[in-house]
Design an enzyme around this catalytic site. Structure first.
Site, mmCIF file in Angstrom:
data_model
loop_
_atom_site.group_PDB
_atom_site.id
_atom_site.type_symbol
_atom_site.label_atom_id
_atom_site.label_comp_id
_atom_site.label_asym_id
_atom_site.label_seq_id
_atom_site.Cartn_x
_atom_site.Cartn_y
_atom_site.Cartn_z
ATOM 1 N N HIS A 125 0.854 -1.184 0.000
ATOM 2 C CA HIS A 125 0.000 0.000 0.000
ATOM 3 C C HIS A 125 0.888 1.230 0.000
ATOM 4 C CE1 HIS A 125 -1.590 3.266 2.683
ATOM 5 N NE2 HIS A 125 -2.507 3.279 1.746
ATOM 6 N N GLY A 153 -18.492 11.737 1.063
ATOM 7 C CA GLY A 153 -19.262 11.570 -0.167
ATOM 8 C C GLY A 153 -18.407 11.236 -1.369
ATOM 9 N N ARG A 172 -16.211 8.768 -4.117
ATOM 10 C CA ARG A 172 -16.648 7.763 -5.100
ATOM 11 C C ARG A 172 -16.342 6.370 -4.558
ATOM 12 N NH1 ARG A 172 -14.507 5.499 -10.106
ATOM 13 N NH2 ARG A 172 -16.140 5.432 -11.706
#
EC number: 1.3.3.3
Length: 333
Positions: free
Chosen positions: A139, A291, A293
């Site tokens: 990562h 909010g 995607r």
């Protein structure tokens, strides 16, 4: 929205405001250009690894997106995803640049004075899940956030790092990864690697299982103490070090023979990866709370993951050694 700098202390409020706007535009443009280039260079490097593996190599699907006028966030990005490759089972690398009217709670834990402030955020985030269980999952994330209440100069800070999550541990891989991380931070202060290494160990930790996610690396967040220019320079150094840290390990391990036992353990360990990302990861929470995607936020999820009730691997096996020798907080250098 302009990040605070000493250059604003000149000839009156109107001049200061004008300088703020100019500085912010230059900063945003420079960071955006760098991040898009970083995403391109990393995905091209992975495609080269895939191509070298032979016929049937996978490529990244590029999915540009933009937020609609009626959504909570405004902005755009590019999600790049590769699935079912010869070397990488699933690899996601996303760029996003968004603005919002209100910082989500996950971003103000250490900055309560900015609660509810409008913000601008951009970054590149990636997670690569290899097919071979002997190649570790990795990562990496680098990002910049600027936020401030109306009428006040915005605060600008940086975050990011990289960490390695092996299924089967190799000491030399851990040493190489950590040394590369240390080298990337060294120009900005010898104290940063041990500090960010500890921060990484503490962050990538499954509290509900009392278990480290992997062998760590470096992690930093809400970081502004070097100033805007040096903070951006450190972001670039960390981002540019990623391929040096990871690709040599991929090349060394990708042809290691494996069988059903190793795949079973790999999927079991990936279950832990899913748990961390959904339960504890602030980046995931930030994206979902603000909010963002959903498909892009969850690009870190593996294609396959399993859970096993109270699994116990026999003492002395490589599977048991992962937990006892590698998923522990230790000095690798």
């Amino acid at each position: 929205m302009a990040c605070s700098t000493a250059a604003t202390l000149v000839s009156g409020p109107s001049k200061a405001k004008e300088l703020h706007v100019q500085e912010q535009k230059a900063t945003v443009d420079n960071v955006r250009t760098y991040l898009l280039g970083l995403q391109a260079s990393i995905t091209q490097a992975l495609e080269a690894v895939e191509k070298a593996a032979g016929a049937g190599a996978a490529q990244f699907l590029a999915d540009p997106w933009a937020k609609g006028a009626d959504e909570r966030l405004q902005g755009d990005g590019i999600t790049k995803i590769m699935e079912n490759g010869l070397v990488f089972e699933r690899a996601g690398c996303g760029f996003s640049h968004v603005k919002g009217a209100q910082l989500p709670p996950s971003a103000t834990q250490h900055r309560p004075e900015l609660a509810g402030a409008p913000f601008e955020a951009m970054g590149v985030s990636l997670v690569f899940h290899p097919r071979n269980p002997y190649v570790p999952t990795v990562h990496m994330n680098v990002r910049m956030i600027a936020a401030g209440h109306e009428g006040q100069p915005a605060t600008c800070w940086f975050g990011g790092g990289m960490d390695l999550t092996p299924v089967y541990g190799f000491e030399e891989d851990a040493v190489h990864f950590h040394q590369t991380c240390k080298d990337a931070l060294q120009p900005f202060g010898a104290q940063l690697y041990p500090r960010f290494k500890t921060w990484c160990d503490e962050y990538f930790y499954l509290k509900h299982r009392d278990e480290q996610r992997g062998i760590g690396g470096i992690f930093y967040d809400d970081f502004s103490e070097l100033g805007q220019d040096q903070g951006f320079a450190m972001m670039r150094s960390v981002g540019d070090a990623f391929l040096k840290a990871y690709l040599p390990i991929v090349e060394k391990r990708k042809a290691t023979p494996y069988g059903p036992t190793q795949v079973d353990f790999q999927r079991y360990r990936r279950g832990r990866y899913v748990e961390f990302n959904l339960v504890w990861d602030r980046g995931t929470h930030f994206g979902l709370q603000s909010g963002g995607r959903t498909e892009s936020i969850l690009l870190s999820m593996p294609l396959h993951a399993d859970w096993s009730y109270q699994r116990q691997d026999p003492q002395g096996t490589p599977e048991a050694q992962l937990l006892s020798q590698y998923l522990v907080r230790r000095d690798w250098l």
